[in-house]
Design a protein around this motif. Structure first.
Motif, PDB file in Angstrom:
ATOM      1  N   LEU A 118      16.234   7.092   9.580  1.00 16.93           N
ATOM      2  CA  LEU A 118      15.009   5.693   9.330  1.00 16.93           C
ATOM      3  C   LEU A 118      14.687   6.042   8.564  1.00 16.93           C
ATOM      4  CD1 LEU A 118      15.471   8.139  12.854  1.00 16.93           C
ATOM      5  CD2 LEU A 118      15.976   5.967  13.183  1.00 16.93           C
ATOM      6  N   VAL A 119      13.326   4.530   8.854  1.00 15.01           N
ATOM      7  CA  VAL A 119      12.174   4.832   8.206  1.00 15.01           C
ATOM      8  C   VAL A 119      11.027   5.251   9.443  1.00 15.01           C
ATOM      9  CG1 VAL A 119      11.976   2.357   8.363  1.00 15.01           C
ATOM     10  CG2 VAL A 119      11.002   3.951   6.700  1.00 15.01           C
ATOM     11  N   ALA A 120       9.843   5.505   9.237  1.00 13.08           N
ATOM     12  CA  ALA A 120       8.872   5.868   9.746  1.00 13.08           C
ATOM     13  C   ALA A 120       7.530   4.821   9.241  1.00 13.08           C
ATOM     14  CB  ALA A 120       8.829   6.905   9.768  1.00 13.08           C
ATOM     15  N   THR A 121       6.538   4.442   9.715  1.00 16.70           N
ATOM     16  CA  THR A 121       5.677   3.864   9.357  1.00 16.70           C
ATOM     17  C   THR A 121       4.361   4.100  10.038  1.00 16.70           C
ATOM     18  OG1 THR A 121       5.641   1.662  11.035  1.00 16.70           O
ATOM     19  CG2 THR A 121       7.129   1.877   8.607  1.00 16.70           C
ATOM     20  N   GLY A 122       3.788   4.147   9.477  1.00 16.32           N
ATOM     21  CA  GLY A 122       2.077   4.422  10.444  1.00 16.32           C
ATOM     22  C   GLY A 122       0.930   3.051   9.678  1.00 16.32           C
ATOM     23  N   SER A 123       0.228   3.347  11.230  1.00 14.74           N
ATOM     24  CA  SER A 123      -0.542   1.946  11.251  1.00 14.74           C
ATOM     25  C   SER A 123      -2.061   1.795  11.449  1.00 14.74           C
ATOM     26  CB  SER A 123      -0.256   0.447  11.614  1.00 14.74           C
ATOM     27  OG  SER A 123      -0.745  -0.393  11.999  1.00 14.74           O
ATOM     28  N   MET A 124      -2.956   0.835  11.102  1.00  7.17           N
ATOM     29  CA  MET A 124      -3.957   1.442  11.125  1.00  7.17           C
ATOM     30  C   MET A 124      -3.767   0.647  13.161  1.00  7.17           C
ATOM     31  SD  MET A 124      -5.790   1.747   8.914  1.00  7.17           S
ATOM     32  CE  MET A 124      -7.549   1.258   7.830  1.00  7.17           C
ATOM     33  N   ASP A 125      -2.578   0.289  13.430  1.00  4.07           N
ATOM     34  CA  ASP A 125      -2.945  -0.354  15.184  1.00  4.07           C
ATOM     35  C   ASP A 125      -3.338   1.214  16.114  1.00  4.07           C
ATOM     36  OD1 ASP A 125      -0.648   0.374  14.920  1.00  4.07           O
ATOM     37  OD2 ASP A 125       0.172  -1.539  14.988  1.00  4.07           O
ATOM     38  N   GLY A 174       4.898  -0.604   2.666  1.00  3.47           N
ATOM     39  CA  GLY A 174       4.537  -0.750   4.156  1.00  3.47           C
ATOM     40  C   GLY A 174       3.268  -1.368   3.243  1.00  3.47           C
ATOM     41  N   SER A 175       2.755  -2.688   4.306  1.00  2.00           N
ATOM     42  CA  SER A 175       2.221  -3.940   3.421  1.00  2.00           C
ATOM     43  C   SER A 175       0.795  -3.939   4.230  1.00  2.00           C
ATOM     44  CB  SER A 175       2.739  -5.189   3.085  1.00  2.00           C
ATOM     45  OG  SER A 175       0.977  -5.783   3.247  1.00  2.00           O
ATOM     46  N   PHE A 176      -0.429  -4.428   3.874  1.00  2.00           N
ATOM     47  CA  PHE A 176      -1.739  -4.882   4.638  1.00  2.00           C
ATOM     48  C   PHE A 176      -1.711  -5.802   5.521  1.00  2.00           C
ATOM     49  CE2 PHE A 176      -5.034  -3.051   2.521  1.00  2.00           C
ATOM     50  CZ  PHE A 176      -5.130  -1.378   2.374  1.00  2.00           C
ATOM     51  N   ASP A 177       0.116  -6.413   5.153  1.00  5.78           N
ATOM     52  CA  ASP A 177       0.636  -7.626   6.445  1.00  5.78           C
ATOM     53  C   ASP A 177       1.272  -7.725   6.704  1.00  5.78           C
ATOM     54  OD1 ASP A 177       2.984  -7.008   5.622  1.00  5.78           O
ATOM     55  OD2 ASP A 177       3.836  -8.707   4.400  1.00  5.78           O
ATOM     56  N   LYS A 178       0.800  -5.830   7.846  1.00  7.41           N
ATOM     57  CA  LYS A 178       1.538  -5.794   9.256  1.00  7.41           C
ATOM     58  C   LYS A 178       3.091  -5.235   8.807  1.00  7.41           C
ATOM     59  CE  LYS A 178      -1.865  -8.291  10.665  1.00  7.41           C
ATOM     60  NZ  LYS A 178      -2.420  -9.688  12.368  1.00  7.41           N
ATOM     61  N   THR A 225       0.410  -4.124  15.002  1.00  6.41           N
ATOM     62  CA  THR A 225      -0.381  -5.366  14.336  1.00  6.41           C
ATOM     63  C   THR A 225      -1.785  -5.031  13.871  1.00  6.41           C
ATOM     64  OG1 THR A 225      -1.013  -4.243  16.223  1.00  6.41           O
ATOM     65  CG2 THR A 225       0.459  -5.659  17.106  1.00  6.41           C
ATOM     66  N   ALA A 226      -1.221  -4.071  13.019  1.00  6.49           N
ATOM     67  CA  ALA A 226      -2.486  -4.508  12.001  1.00  6.49           C
ATOM     68  C   ALA A 226      -2.180  -3.462  10.551  1.00  6.49           C
ATOM     69  CB  ALA A 226      -3.696  -3.361  12.300  1.00  6.49           C
ATOM     70  N   GLU A 227      -2.649  -3.006   9.569  1.00  7.50           N
ATOM     71  CA  GLU A 227      -2.416  -2.954   8.105  1.00  7.50           C
ATOM     72  C   GLU A 227      -1.092  -1.634   8.403  1.00  7.50           C
ATOM     73  OE1 GLU A 227      -6.099  -4.914   7.910  1.00  7.50           O
ATOM     74  OE2 GLU A 227      -5.256  -3.357   9.297  1.00  7.50           O
ATOM     75  N   ILE A 228       0.149  -1.301   7.423  1.00  2.00           N
ATOM     76  CA  ILE A 228       0.485  -0.210   6.856  1.00  2.00           C
ATOM     77  C   ILE A 228       0.320   0.774   5.817  1.00  2.00           C
ATOM     78  CG2 ILE A 228       2.523   0.447   6.792  1.00  2.00           C
ATOM     79  CD1 ILE A 228       3.939  -2.311   8.307  1.00  2.00           C
ATOM     80  N   VAL A 229      -0.137   1.814   6.331  1.00  2.00           N
ATOM     81  CA  VAL A 229      -0.925   2.859   5.522  1.00  2.00           C
ATOM     82  C   VAL A 229      -0.204   3.806   5.272  1.00  2.00           C
ATOM     83  CG1 VAL A 229      -3.322   1.663   5.682  1.00  2.00           C
ATOM     84  CG2 VAL A 229      -2.389   3.026   7.068  1.00  2.00           C
ATOM     85  N   TYR A 250       0.747  -1.194   0.352  1.00  2.00           N
ATOM     86  CA  TYR A 250      -0.179  -0.146   0.193  1.00  2.00           C
ATOM     87  C   TYR A 250       0.635   1.207  -0.085  1.00  2.00           C
ATOM     88  CZ  TYR A 250      -4.204   2.762   0.801  1.00  2.00           C
ATOM     89  OH  TYR A 250      -4.650   4.330   0.475  1.00  2.00           O
ATOM     90  N   ALA A 251       2.006   1.844   0.942  1.00  2.00           N
ATOM     91  CA  ALA A 251       2.595   2.467   1.259  1.00  2.00           C
ATOM     92  C   ALA A 251       3.566   2.658   0.331  1.00  2.00           C
ATOM     93  CB  ALA A 251       2.380   2.781   2.529  1.00  2.00           C
ATOM     94  N   ILE A 252       4.206   3.297  -0.164  1.00  2.00           N
ATOM     95  CA  ILE A 252       5.835   2.323  -1.050  1.00  2.00           C
ATOM     96  C   ILE A 252       6.410   4.509  -0.853  1.00  2.00           C
ATOM     97  CG2 ILE A 252       5.402   1.261  -2.704  1.00  2.00           C
ATOM     98  CD1 ILE A 252       4.582   2.930  -4.369  1.00  2.00           C
ATOM     99  N   ALA A 253       7.718   4.106  -1.051  1.00  2.00           N
ATOM    100  CA  ALA A 253       8.876   5.378  -0.966  1.00  2.00           C
ATOM    101  C   ALA A 253      10.188   5.328  -1.158  1.00  2.00           C
ATOM    102  CB  ALA A 253       8.558   5.971   0.324  1.00  2.00           C
ATOM    103  N   PHE A 254      11.021   5.776  -1.969  1.00  2.00           N
ATOM    104  CA  PHE A 254      12.234   5.555  -2.810  1.00  2.00           C
ATOM    105  C   PHE A 254      12.884   6.875  -1.590  1.00  2.00           C
ATOM    106  CE2 PHE A 254      11.146   5.446  -6.574  1.00  2.00           C
ATOM    107  CZ  PHE A 254      12.309   4.519  -7.334  1.00  2.00           C
TER     108      PHE A 254
END
Length: 400
Positions: free
Chosen positions: A176-183, A138-142, A162-166, A123-127
């Protein structure tokens, strides 16, 4: 950027040229800079003049550029989720419901790598721009994965949500890489070691927007809990929460000099906040429906908003007044961005078109037609002479 040595340490200092435009008197500007900046001695002034002239030439480039369809790529067998360009625009990536991310060569339209390994929607992609040697997915596979652009190999898989990364973002230093999630949490991960550095907890609903400021010492998260939180990137400490919107947040970004924060919401407004104290300094109104995207231009002088009401607006960051309305789309506008020169705006809409607008007058200069379904992603490269559009019709189009 000036580099200099002080007691054996290499230091850098930046000179703000945000007011530079094609009509600026460069000689007078260099004199002003010399008066204010002891590092620039007389022997250096010609070098500085040359650099500023080159910048000025870049600002004037592509102002009358007409875009033509260069290639249509049937990128994936299932719908696309996002597209992203590297800084130069030499390659780009597409994420998809088919659980892969693909890397493409822009000039030839050829696929360079398929990044396989996720077990659900990518779902989420970046260079990691400006470097452009790594990709994060970043994927819905968490999980989030870090990949090599050169080889297409996976360096790390970041596990812990513990939930999808969006949403996700690299810091400007690409450490660093930062991820935001439905959790409801965001996490910071170390690119070298592959380890989790911090978990940012405090939101009470999904985090759907996340970005670093220019210097990389602050990170901002926008949530469905109607709030935006600013965090210290090096400690994971919450600095403050921006409370004031009365519906879900759709976007949250810093301006270039990190003095202001812009937030867009489903409550039909954008708000401007003082990034030092977290106080709301303005509410930008006028749209009749949800704000789906909002951004600053690269200098931070202009603000653009895109709405489900089918219009976009440009506001002055200084006066907070609406400068012009962009009217013409026949469906909601889900994406808006300035070209790096700041004289053009790009919008993508559910009416299957993308449009290019004059940022000063609000006039529509070009309609990019041909997609057979909603456009949900569109972007300029850094030079502003390539556009990429991604659509629910499973294709990407390259315009140049």
């Amino acid at each position: 950027m000036l580099e200099y040595e002080k007691s054996g340490q290499l230091k850098t200092k930046s000179i703000d040229l945000l007011d530079l435009d094609p009509s600026t008197d460069v000689s007078a500007l260099v004199e002003e800079i010399q008066k204010a900046e002891p590092l620039i001695t007389a022997s250096r002034s010609d070098q500085v003049k040359l650099l500023i002239q080159r910048l000025q030439n870049k600002l004037g480039q592509h102002s009358n550029h007409k875009f033509y369809l260069f290639k249509v790529l049937r990128a994936h067998i299932l719908p696309l989720t996002n597209v992203a360009l590297n800084k130069s625009g030499s390659c780009f990536i597409t994420g998809s419901y088919d659980r892969t991310c693909k890397l493409w060569d822009t000039a030839s339209g050829e696929e360079l790598h398929t990044l396989e390994g996720h077990r659900n929607v990518v779902y989420a992609i970046a260079f990691n721009n400006p470097y452009g040697d790594k990709i994060a997915t970043g994927s819905f596979d968490k999980t989030c994965k870090l990949w090599s652009v050169e080889t297409g190999k996976c360096y790390h898989t970041f596990r812990g949500h513990t939930a999808e990364i969006v949403c996700l973002s690299f810091n400007p230093q690409s450490t660093l890489v930062a991820t935001g999630s439905m959790d409801t949490t965001a996490k910071l991960w170390d690119i070298q070691s592959g380890e989790e550095v911090f978990t940012l907890t405090g939101h009470s609903a999904e985090i759907i927007s996340l970005s670093f400021n220019t210097s990389g010492n602050r990170i901002i998260t926008g949530s469905f809990d109607h709030t935006v939180t600013v965090w210290e990137a090096d400690t994971g400490r919450k600095v403050y929460t921006l409370i004031g919107h009365c519906a879900e947040i759709s976007s949250a970004v810093f301006n270039w000099d990190c003095s202001l924060i812009l937030t867009g919401s489903m409550d039909k407004t954008c708000k401007l906040w003082d990034a030092v104290n977290g106080k709301c300094v303005a509410t930008l109104t006028g749209h009749d429906d949800e704000i789906l995207d909002s951004c600053f231009d690269y200098t931070g002088k202009l603000i653009a908003t895109a709405s489900a009401d089918g219009t976009a607006r440009i506001f002055s960051a200084a006066t907070r007044e609406c400068v012009t309305k962009l009217e013409g789309h026949e469906g909601e506008i889900s994406k808006i961005s300035f070209n790096p020169q700041g004289n053009r705006l790009l919008t993508g809409s559910s009416d299957k078109t993308a449009r290019i607008w004059d940022a000063q007058t609000g006039q529509c200069l070009q309609v990019l037609e041909g997609h057979t379904d909603e456009i949900f992603s569109c972007a300029f490269n850094y030079k502003g002479d390539i556009i990429i559009t991604g659509s629910k019709d499973n294709t990407c189009r390259i315009w140049r």
